[in-house]
Write a protein that holds these residues in place. Structure first.
Motif, PDB file in Angstrom:
ATOM      1  N   UNK A  56      41.414  24.350  40.693  1.00  0.00           N
ATOM      2  CA  UNK A  56      40.691  25.630  39.894  1.00  0.00           C
ATOM      3  C   UNK A  56      39.655  26.250  40.649  1.00  0.00           C
ATOM      4  N   UNK A  57      38.760  25.387  40.981  1.00  0.00           N
ATOM      5  CA  UNK A  57      37.387  25.434  41.337  1.00  0.00           C
ATOM      6  C   UNK A  57      37.615  26.537  42.648  1.00  0.00           C
ATOM      7  N   UNK A  58      38.369  26.138  43.590  1.00  0.00           N
ATOM      8  CA  UNK A  58      38.368  26.852  44.859  1.00  0.00           C
ATOM      9  C   UNK A  58      39.042  27.979  44.617  1.00  0.00           C
ATOM     10  N   UNK A  59      40.088  28.394  43.764  1.00  0.00           N
ATOM     11  CA  UNK A  59      40.588  29.597  43.347  1.00  0.00           C
ATOM     12  C   UNK A  59      39.573  30.578  42.809  1.00  0.00           C
ATOM     13  N   UNK A  60      38.532  29.800  41.788  1.00  0.00           N
ATOM     14  CA  UNK A  60      37.411  30.660  41.140  1.00  0.00           C
ATOM     15  C   UNK A  60      36.572  31.192  42.341  1.00  0.00           C
ATOM     16  N   UNK A  61      36.114  30.423  43.433  1.00  0.00           N
ATOM     17  CA  UNK A  61      35.194  30.661  44.327  1.00  0.00           C
ATOM     18  C   UNK A  61      35.751  31.881  45.161  1.00  0.00           C
ATOM     19  N   UNK A  62      37.129  31.398  45.399  1.00  0.00           N
ATOM     20  CA  UNK A  62      37.549  32.769  46.253  1.00  0.00           C
ATOM     21  C   UNK A  62      37.677  34.307  45.626  1.00  0.00           C
ATOM     22  N   UNK A  63      37.936  33.936  44.334  1.00  0.00           N
ATOM     23  CA  UNK A  63      37.965  35.296  43.495  1.00  0.00           C
ATOM     24  C   UNK A  63      36.621  35.924  43.416  1.00  0.00           C
ATOM     25  N   UNK A  64      35.488  35.030  43.158  1.00  0.00           N
ATOM     26  CA  UNK A  64      34.296  35.648  43.024  1.00  0.00           C
ATOM     27  C   UNK A  64      33.679  36.101  44.191  1.00  0.00           C
ATOM     28  N   UNK A  65      34.257  35.447  45.318  1.00  0.00           N
ATOM     29  CA  UNK A  65      33.529  35.779  46.575  1.00  0.00           C
ATOM     30  C   UNK A  65      34.099  37.433  47.028  1.00  0.00           C
ATOM     31  N   UNK A  66      35.556  37.335  46.609  1.00  0.00           N
ATOM     32  CA  UNK A  66      36.289  38.779  46.907  1.00  0.00           C
ATOM     33  C   UNK A  66      35.661  40.002  45.956  1.00  0.00           C
ATOM     34  N   UNK A  67      35.355  39.556  44.803  1.00  0.00           N
ATOM     35  CA  UNK A  67      34.952  40.432  43.952  1.00  0.00           C
ATOM     36  C   UNK A  67      33.375  41.017  44.353  1.00  0.00           C
ATOM     37  N   UNK A  68      32.660  39.816  44.599  1.00  0.00           N
ATOM     38  CA  UNK A  68      31.336  40.356  45.342  1.00  0.00           C
ATOM     39  C   UNK A  68      31.244  41.087  46.291  1.00  0.00           C
TER      40      UNK A  68
ATOM     41  N   UNK B 163      40.356  44.180  41.658  1.00  0.00           N
ATOM     42  CA  UNK B 163      40.535  42.800  42.292  1.00  0.00           C
ATOM     43  C   UNK B 163      40.550  41.873  41.256  1.00  0.00           C
ATOM     44  N   UNK B 164      39.759  41.809  40.221  1.00  0.00           N
ATOM     45  CA  UNK B 164      39.687  40.742  38.906  1.00  0.00           C
ATOM     46  C   UNK B 164      41.142  40.969  38.476  1.00  0.00           C
ATOM     47  N   UNK B 165      41.760  41.887  38.227  1.00  0.00           N
ATOM     48  CA  UNK B 165      42.805  41.951  37.423  1.00  0.00           C
ATOM     49  C   UNK B 165      44.067  41.400  38.058  1.00  0.00           C
ATOM     50  N   UNK B 166      43.955  41.654  39.433  1.00  0.00           N
ATOM     51  CA  UNK B 166      45.212  41.348  40.393  1.00  0.00           C
ATOM     52  C   UNK B 166      45.032  39.989  40.464  1.00  0.00           C
ATOM     53  N   UNK B 167      43.973  39.189  40.946  1.00  0.00           N
ATOM     54  CA  UNK B 167      43.737  38.051  41.298  1.00  0.00           C
ATOM     55  C   UNK B 167      43.759  37.053  39.963  1.00  0.00           C
ATOM     56  N   UNK B 168      43.190  37.504  38.863  1.00  0.00           N
ATOM     57  CA  UNK B 168      43.599  36.410  37.682  1.00  0.00           C
ATOM     58  C   UNK B 168      44.908  36.392  37.287  1.00  0.00           C
ATOM     59  N   UNK B 169      45.709  37.471  37.449  1.00  0.00           N
ATOM     60  CA  UNK B 169      47.096  37.557  37.072  1.00  0.00           C
ATOM     61  C   UNK B 169      47.840  36.602  37.967  1.00  0.00           C
ATOM     62  N   UNK B 170      47.536  36.828  39.122  1.00  0.00           N
ATOM     63  CA  UNK B 170      48.242  35.876  40.113  1.00  0.00           C
ATOM     64  C   UNK B 170      47.985  34.523  40.090  1.00  0.00           C
TER      65      UNK B 170
END
Length: 755
Positions: free
Chosen positions: A1-13, A24-31
């Motif tokens: 989970x932590x790695x997924x969180x980091x990837x999403x936050x970095x991409x959103x940043x 990006x948030x809605x796409x990545x969280x849904x996935x």
């Protein structure tokens, strides 16, 4: 989970704007969650409605169209509860509201979590599925964690748009405010000039070289160029600053020495790395070590190392210096302002400073106060890279920055600036008159000093002596402990400058947020650690040298008073007294004829408050340091912008503590003074006088305001005000009640700039 969180936050940043970030948030969280729908609703602060801003799974045409009031639908329900709502059958919930535009009738399961930043509900993050089921604890925990991580990112994106005058809905936005920490008092209106690092060390690639000597020459030339820049800036600033303040530049020069960065870089070059890569490796290693340190002062040295590394790199890359044109009303903005940056702006054009990082005790804040430039530090949420050229208002009194100001806000602050100038001019006539209330109560007003630059300013404003001389400042700007003779010369200058007025010298007070580079103190919690009298009692050689220097400096002047910091028990006072008497005997044995000066104790920790009766029996006076006492009573780091709003010197607990100390001094027939920032707040000074405080010591800038107000109000009226507010249980209510009462008495003109 932590790695997924980091990837999403970095991409959103890395998203270019808020719309992209939300997509990006809605796409990545849904996935990541394997759901059929993910949506973000943001709360529009103007309409106070939740607007669908991004979705994957619902009808895209509903984005920007569908909105709900704060008390409408499940979205409003989540926002109102400020906690997750997890439903197996959303449509059966009494708060469910159907929108045909979204097509959400197909989805039964609903999990919504609030997006909260600094206690403000910014929106709601939602996932939905067709099948009827309750999302499990792991899924709920993931979405809550994701929401918490994204809150700051969304806030930053929102702020980036608003500083340009546009909200996320495309509407015009004005008067965007960012909260920070006061660095230096005053108000400024001007144009932002953003100073970015001259070169990016992180972008330097590895490169193997065969001509090592050529790389050595390049590095030597770059260092020489930066050294020359430092010297030129030091000369440029010399008319504005005293020698001990300019000594801050010596820190940079020392870092450039062969024994510091130079040798390490050359070692890496000798191994075949090119000069830029060697510099990157050495600077990165030093910065990492500094940033991992717990001591705030040492952590700030990381910014000095980074600044120097970037400047050397700029020359290595043959970037040289770009000529920058500074507008007449320049407000300097940077992620980490350094003393060097201040020197790059012509003095007559610099009106304000804004630093994203740093605290009120940093080198920059010290210099800004010495130069009289309004400053805010710790503006953590400020999207500073996008602010170049924008009009800003800097409020150094309250630690606020406004961008894209409206005509009305600009007018209000221009009035404040104008009133301030008129007030200062009007108060100058009070310089030579004593501070006496209309009913004859005398209140001596002293100043807090630490630099020689403070002397002239203090005497010009009618100071009746020094209530706190911070002896650690001369220690902090050196690369070693100053000798007894050097200390004696420094103290003599202060004592002579104010003679025959009293000068209260606090013994060395390091630790906490004040550290010496040559005497590092590494602790998990420095504010509750080895600091103040604890350090000097453990090192009597430091204490004895300093005490002897103070005593010798007072020969023939006899205006010295000695004060002990961070006292928490009578035993510490007895130990310190023993050392003071020992130093006194040694000075007499050397043939120096001086009387024993009065000795006092600083009341800064709660333990000292409750032992005030015992402490006052051992010394000649007590002096309350309200900055630290407030911090310790309320368990709030005043330099931390995240909790700065909880720090309030008019908190009922602080007022009660001060009353206890005043009563102890009154019973013993000995004086009590206050030398914290509270003494410089005119309204608070009224309460302190009413409690029985005998002396107030403050920043020289605030002295005329305090004197004016105390000369207008009777002691009996002050006591009536104290009786009224001491019953209140909220610090903001205490301050508001006090200010209202003073304004109703026609005494409000000095309150407009008060904290």
């Amino acid at each position: 989970m932590l790695a997924t969180l980091r990837r999403i936050v970095q991409e959103v940043n890395s998203a270019r704007d808020l719309t992209s970030a939300l997509d990006i948030i809605v796409q990545r969280v849904r996935g990541a969650m394997g759901t059929e729908v993910c949506s973000v609703y943001l709360l529009d602060p103007d309409s106070t409605r939740y607007v669908l801003m991004a979705t994957e799974g619902l009808n895209k045409g509903a984005v920007g169209v569908v909105s709900l009031g704060t008390n409408e639908g499940l979205i409003g329900y989540v926002g109102a509860r400020e906690e997750p709502v997890n439903l197996e059958d959303a449509a059966s919930h009494p708060r469910f509201r159907y929108f045909a535009e979204t097509g959400e009738e197909r989805y039964a399961s609903f999990l919504g979590v609030p997006i909260i930043h600094h206690r403000r509900v910014m929106g709601v993050l939602v996932v939905q599925q067709k099948e009827r089921r309750q999302f499990d604890e792991g899924e709920e925990a993931f979405l809550v964690t994701m929401s918490a991580q994204l809150a700051g990112v969304i806030a930053h994106a929102e702020a980036t748009g608003s500083i340009r005058g546009l909200g996320w809905g495309g509407e015009v936005v004005q008067d965007t405010r960012f909260d920070a920490v006061p660095g230096a008092p005053g108000v400024a209106i001007g144009q932002a000039v953003v100073i970015l690092p001259p070169a990016d060390l992180k972008a330097v690639p590895d490169k193997t070289v065969t001509d090592v000597e050529a790389e050595m020459d390049l590095f030597r030339e770059a260092v020489a160029a930066v050294r020359s820049d430092m010297q030129a800036l030091s000369v440029k600033l010399s008319p504005q600053l005293r020698p001990e303040e300019l000594a801050l530049f010596d820190v940079y020069q020392m870092m450039l020495d062969d024994a510091a960065l130079g040798n390490e870089v050359r070692e890496v070059i000798n191994r075949g790395q090119w000069a830029q890569g060697a510099l990157r490796d050495v600077v990165t290693a030093h910065v990492t070590r500094f940033e991992l340190m717990d001591d705030p002062y040492l952590r700030e040295r990381a910014s000095d190392v980074k600044d120097l590394g970037r400047r050397i790199l700029a020359y290595l890359q043959e970037a040289g210096r770009q000529e920058r044109v500074f507008p007449d009303q320049t407000i300097l903005v940077s992620e980490e302002l350094s003393p060097v940056m201040l020197g790059e702006v012509p003095k007559e054009k610099l009106v304000g400073l804004v630093s994203v990082l740093g605290s009120g005790s940093s080198h920059v804040a010290i210099l800004a106060r010495a130069m009289g430039v309004p400053t805010v530090m710790g503006a953590l949420d400020l999207p500073y890279t996008r602010m170049d050229g924008l009009e800003l208002i800097v409020d150094g009194n309250h630690g606020e920055v406004y961008c894209n100001p409206s005509a009305e806000l600009r007018r209000q602050y221009n009035e404040l600036i104008h009133e301030e100038r008129e007030l200062v001019q009007g108060l100058e006539q009070l310089r030579d008159v004593p501070c006496v209330t209309p009913d004859g109560h005398r209140m001596p007003l002293l100043v807090n000093t630490g630099l020689l630059a403070d002397v002239a300013r203090s005497l010009d404003r009618g100071a009746e002596g020094v209530g706190l001389y911070r002896t650690e400042v001369p220690f902090m700007i050196q690369d070693r402990f100053p000798s007894e003779k050097e200390q004696q010369a420094t103290y003599r200058e202060q004592l002579e400058a104010f003679h025959p007025l009293p000068v209260t010298m606090r013994t060395l007070d390091i630790g906490g947020d004040k550290a010496l580079t040559y005497f590092p103190i590494k602790e998990d919690n420095p504010f509750l650690g080895w600091r103040g009298i604890r350090v000097t009692l453990d090192h009597p050689e430091i204490f004895l040298v300093q005490t002897r220097a103070m005593l010798k400096a007072s020969q023939g002047l006899n205006n010295l008073r000695i004060m002990l910091p961070m006292i928490s028990s009578p035993f510490e006072v007895e130990e310190a007294q023993h050392l003071i008497h020992r130093a006194y005997s040694e000075v007499l044995d050397e043939g120096v004829d001086v009387p024993m000066p009065p000795v006092g104790v600083m009341i800064e920790v709660p333990a000292a408050v409750y032992q005030a009766r015992e402490l006052i029996q051992l010394v000649d006076f007590l002096s309350v340091g309200t900055n630290d006492l407030t911090q310790y009573l309320l368990a709030v780091d005043r330099n931390n912008p995240r909790v700065a709003d909880l720090y309030h010197s008019m908190h009922p607990a602080v007022l009660q503590a001060l009353t206890l100390v005043a009563a102890a001094c009154r019973e013993a027939g000995k004086p009590m003074s206050v030398c914290g920032e509270m003494a410089g707040d005119p309204a608070a000074a009224v309460l302190l006088m009413a409690m029985g405080c005998d002396v107030l010591s403050m920043n020289a800038t605030n002295l005329p305001r305090v004197k004016w107000l105390l000369r207008q109000i009777t002691l009996s009226d002050a006591k009536a005000l104290l009786d009224e507010v001491v019953e209140l249980d909220n610090p903001h209510l205490v301050q508001a009640t006090l200010h209202l009462a003073l304004r109703n008495m026609g005494l409000g003109k000095v309150l407009s700039q008060a904290r």
